[in-house]
Design an enzyme around this catalytic site. Structure first.
Site, PDB file in Angstrom:
ATOM      1  N   SER A 115     -11.016   2.693   6.314  1.00  0.00           N
ATOM      2  CA  SER A 115     -11.015   4.045   6.868  1.00  0.00           C
ATOM      3  C   SER A 115     -12.344   4.290   7.556  1.00  0.00           C
ATOM      4  O   SER A 115     -13.389   3.767   7.133  1.00  0.00           O
ATOM      5  CB  SER A 115     -10.817   5.077   5.748  1.00  0.00           C
ATOM      6  OG  SER A 115     -11.137   6.381   6.188  1.00  0.00           O
ATOM      7  N   SER A 116     -12.334   5.114   8.602  1.00  0.00           N
ATOM      8  CA  SER A 116     -13.591   5.447   9.276  1.00  0.00           C
ATOM      9  C   SER A 116     -14.507   6.279   8.391  1.00  0.00           C
ATOM     10  O   SER A 116     -15.688   6.462   8.716  1.00  0.00           O
ATOM     11  CB  SER A 116     -13.307   6.189  10.584  1.00  0.00           C
ATOM     12  OG  SER A 116     -12.516   7.337  10.368  1.00  0.00           O
ATOM     13  N   CYS A 117     -13.988   6.768   7.242  1.00  0.00           N
ATOM     14  CA  CYS A 117     -14.825   7.491   6.278  1.00  0.00           C
ATOM     15  C   CYS A 117     -15.915   6.613   5.678  1.00  0.00           C
ATOM     16  O   CYS A 117     -16.863   7.125   5.083  1.00  0.00           O
ATOM     17  CB  CYS A 117     -13.970   8.046   5.141  1.00  0.00           C
ATOM     18  SG  CYS A 117     -12.776   9.294   5.653  1.00  0.00           S
ATOM     19  N   LYS A 151     -12.965   2.762  -0.282  1.00  0.00           N
ATOM     20  CA  LYS A 151     -12.640   2.018   0.928  1.00  0.00           C
ATOM     21  C   LYS A 151     -13.737   1.015   1.286  1.00  0.00           C
ATOM     22  O   LYS A 151     -13.455  -0.107   1.740  1.00  0.00           O
ATOM     23  CB  LYS A 151     -12.414   2.992   2.083  1.00  0.00           C
ATOM     24  CG  LYS A 151     -11.092   3.729   2.005  1.00  0.00           C
ATOM     25  CD  LYS A 151      -9.934   2.750   2.091  1.00  0.00           C
ATOM     26  CE  LYS A 151      -8.603   3.429   2.239  1.00  0.00           C
ATOM     27  NZ  LYS A 151      -7.497   2.455   2.387  1.00  0.00           N
ATOM     28  N   HIS A 171      -3.577  15.346   6.277  1.00  0.00           N
ATOM     29  CA  HIS A 171      -4.584  15.003   7.272  1.00  0.00           C
ATOM     30  C   HIS A 171      -4.522  16.012   8.414  1.00  0.00           C
ATOM     31  O   HIS A 171      -3.561  16.779   8.548  1.00  0.00           O
ATOM     32  CB  HIS A 171      -4.349  13.589   7.797  1.00  0.00           C
ATOM     33  CG  HIS A 171      -4.588  12.522   6.775  1.00  0.00           C
ATOM     34  ND1 HIS A 171      -5.846  12.160   6.361  1.00  0.00           N
ATOM     35  CD2 HIS A 171      -3.722  11.747   6.071  1.00  0.00           C
ATOM     36  CE1 HIS A 171      -5.756  11.202   5.460  1.00  0.00           C
ATOM     37  NE2 HIS A 171      -4.481  10.933   5.260  1.00  0.00           N
ATOM     38  N   VAL A 204       1.023   4.339   8.751  1.00  0.00           N
ATOM     39  CA  VAL A 204       0.728   3.040   9.354  1.00  0.00           C
ATOM     40  C   VAL A 204       1.601   1.937   8.752  1.00  0.00           C
ATOM     41  O   VAL A 204       2.120   1.082   9.492  1.00  0.00           O
ATOM     42  CB  VAL A 204      -0.756   2.692   9.213  1.00  0.00           C
ATOM     43  CG1 VAL A 204      -1.030   1.319   9.820  1.00  0.00           C
ATOM     44  CG2 VAL A 204      -1.614   3.746   9.901  1.00  0.00           C
ATOM     45  N   GLY A 205       1.785   1.932   7.446  1.00  0.00           N
ATOM     46  CA  GLY A 205       2.604   0.896   6.814  1.00  0.00           C
ATOM     47  C   GLY A 205       4.009   0.818   7.398  1.00  0.00           C
ATOM     48  O   GLY A 205       4.450  -0.255   7.835  1.00  0.00           O
ATOM     49  N   TYR A 260     -13.438   8.812  -1.889  1.00  0.00           N
ATOM     50  CA  TYR A 260     -12.488   7.997  -1.118  1.00  0.00           C
ATOM     51  C   TYR A 260     -13.232   6.944  -0.304  1.00  0.00           C
ATOM     52  O   TYR A 260     -12.832   5.761  -0.269  1.00  0.00           O
ATOM     53  CB  TYR A 260     -11.684   8.919  -0.208  1.00  0.00           C
ATOM     54  CG  TYR A 260     -10.701   8.223   0.699  1.00  0.00           C
ATOM     55  CD1 TYR A 260      -9.541   7.653   0.201  1.00  0.00           C
ATOM     56  CD2 TYR A 260     -10.925   8.160   2.068  1.00  0.00           C
ATOM     57  CE1 TYR A 260      -8.630   7.027   1.031  1.00  0.00           C
ATOM     58  CE2 TYR A 260     -10.019   7.541   2.907  1.00  0.00           C
ATOM     59  CZ  TYR A 260      -8.865   6.976   2.389  1.00  0.00           C
ATOM     60  OH  TYR A 260      -7.971   6.364   3.230  1.00  0.00           O
ATOM     61  N   TRP A 292      -8.887  25.435   9.441  1.00  0.00           N
ATOM     62  CA  TRP A 292     -10.121  25.155   8.701  1.00  0.00           C
ATOM     63  C   TRP A 292     -11.270  24.790   9.633  1.00  0.00           C
ATOM     64  O   TRP A 292     -11.094  24.099  10.628  1.00  0.00           O
ATOM     65  CB  TRP A 292      -9.884  23.999   7.739  1.00  0.00           C
ATOM     66  CG  TRP A 292      -9.258  24.411   6.447  1.00  0.00           C
ATOM     67  CD1 TRP A 292      -8.339  25.390   6.251  1.00  0.00           C
ATOM     68  CD2 TRP A 292      -9.492  23.823   5.163  1.00  0.00           C
ATOM     69  NE1 TRP A 292      -7.985  25.459   4.935  1.00  0.00           N
ATOM     70  CE2 TRP A 292      -8.680  24.507   4.236  1.00  0.00           C
ATOM     71  CE3 TRP A 292     -10.304  22.784   4.698  1.00  0.00           C
ATOM     72  CZ2 TRP A 292      -8.648  24.191   2.882  1.00  0.00           C
ATOM     73  CZ3 TRP A 292     -10.275  22.468   3.354  1.00  0.00           C
ATOM     74  CH2 TRP A 292      -9.468  23.168   2.459  1.00  0.00           C
ATOM     75  N   PRO A 324      -9.718   1.743  10.883  1.00  0.00           N
ATOM     76  CA  PRO A 324      -8.997   2.513  11.903  1.00  0.00           C
ATOM     77  C   PRO A 324      -9.592   3.893  12.126  1.00  0.00           C
ATOM     78  O   PRO A 324     -10.247   4.470  11.257  1.00  0.00           O
ATOM     79  CB  PRO A 324      -7.594   2.633  11.290  1.00  0.00           C
ATOM     80  CG  PRO A 324      -7.866   2.693   9.811  1.00  0.00           C
ATOM     81  CD  PRO A 324      -9.068   1.793   9.574  1.00  0.00           C
ATOM     82  N   GLY A 347       0.818  -1.203   0.000  1.00  0.00           N
ATOM     83  CA  GLY A 347       0.000   0.000   0.000  1.00  0.00           C
ATOM     84  C   GLY A 347       0.852   1.253   0.000  1.00  0.00           C
ATOM     85  O   GLY A 347       2.074   1.211  -0.067  1.00  0.00           O
TER      86      GLY A 347
END
Length: 324
Positions: free
Chosen positions: A107-109, A140, A179, A16-17, A136, A202, A163, A11
């Site tokens: 992803s939590s998205c 996912k 991020h 994280v990787g 995105y 933002w 995550p 990835g």
């Protein structure tokens, strides 16, 4: 996993990787597969040839291209395409060449915008995505469905973990595409170095997120690939939730910035609340080790080291050194 198992961390994750790879090395796993730097992970043919040659027993699939709200608004097509291509390539090759176990990091998205909190996997697909990351999130969610389909149709042990918002060393700090945690660190650090009286951030600051330090997510991923086999995705998070305003204040204190934090309310907040229920993971015996404040401190130190080294190579005093 045996200490000599063939293990691949794939990835495009910058956070994280590498953390998974580092923890595996520290724990004595000797069969880690390297050589991915020149591999086009969005090309299924190249990925298939790599897996055929290397024959991994386990794959940690940490996903494709990602970024903050700015990147999601400007490049939704690239985010959707890259994540689909990366996930399709690795899962297809893993199935074809008999990989024993694959853990896909989603992803939590993937959860709906208006979702009861904390979020649980049974809430997936019960409502529309947050509009600022819809492309995105679609990719996912497709990755989760793909892993479940391989398990259902072929019996492949392809797992999915969801995550919380990950942060840690190695991230992209100095870009509008970053991020939230690295973006805050980069902006607030520059304001400190430049002597600015205020820094503009933002959104309203009211959005709430659950953040997880990269080493904790990596530890949970290793824990899961050794102990989990269900098709149901499982949440991974520290359980610590704060508003963006509270997070920004914590970063301000870690950086040592004395100026004012101002929020540009014309900018989007993203999902209003995004926290994860980690009960099933905790019931298995896993617990996070790094609290938010300690994770922010470690991340800022790595940022300073990264900038000090880069600017020393360029032959002039670094802003990071002057800010210490």
């Amino acid at each position: 996993m045996r200490k000599d198992s063939r293990i691949l961390v794939s990835g495009r994750s910058r956070v994280v990787g590498p953390a998974i790879h580092r923890l595996l090395v520290e724990r004595g796993y000797r069969g880690l597969i390297t050589g991915l730097d020149g591999l086009d992970q969005a090309c299924p043919g190249d990925v298939a040839r790599f897996v055929q040659a290397e024959r991994p027993d386990y794959i940690f699939l940490t996903g494709g291209m990602s970024g903050g709200i700015g990147l999601n608004q400007r490049q939704p097509a690239e985010l959707l395409r890259d994540n689909l291509e990366v996930t399709l390539g690795w899962t297809s090759a893993a199935h074809r060449y008999g990989v024993g176990k694959l853990l896909y990091l989603a992803s939590s998205c993937v959860y709906p915008r208006e979702c009861p909190q904390p979020m649980t996997p049974d809430m997936l697909m019960t409502g529309p995505f947050e509009s600022t990351n819809e492309a995105y999130a679609t990719a996912k969610l497709a990755g989760i469905a793909l892993c479940q389909s391989y398990q259902s149709q072929y019996g492949a042990c392809f797992l999915s973990a969801i995550p919380g918002d990950a942060f840690g060393p190695g991230d992209e700090f100095d870009s509008e595409d970053s991020h939230v945690v690295p973006a805050l660190i980069g902006k607030i650090h520059r304001a400190k170095v430049d002597g600015e009286r205020s820094v503009e951030l933002w959104g309203t600051g009211r959005a709430v997120r659950g953040f997880s330090y990269s080493d904790d997510i990596a530890d949970a991923c290793i824990f899961l690939i050794e102990r989990y086999e269900a098709a149901e995705p499982i949440n991974v998070s520290s359980g610590e939730s704060v508003s963006i305003a509270e997070l920004a204040e914590a970063v301000r204190e870690v950086v040592g910035y004395q100026g004012e934090l101002r929020f540009d309310t014309t900018r989007p907040d993203g999902m209003p609340v995004k926290t994860l229920d980690t009960g099933p993971l905790e019931d298995m015996g896993w617990r996070p080790r790094v609290h938010l404040r300690e994770g922010l401190t470690r991340t800022y130190r790595s940022y300073l080291d990264q900038h000090t080294n880069a600017e020393a190579v360029a032959g002039h005093p670094s802003q990071a050194e002057r800010a210490r």
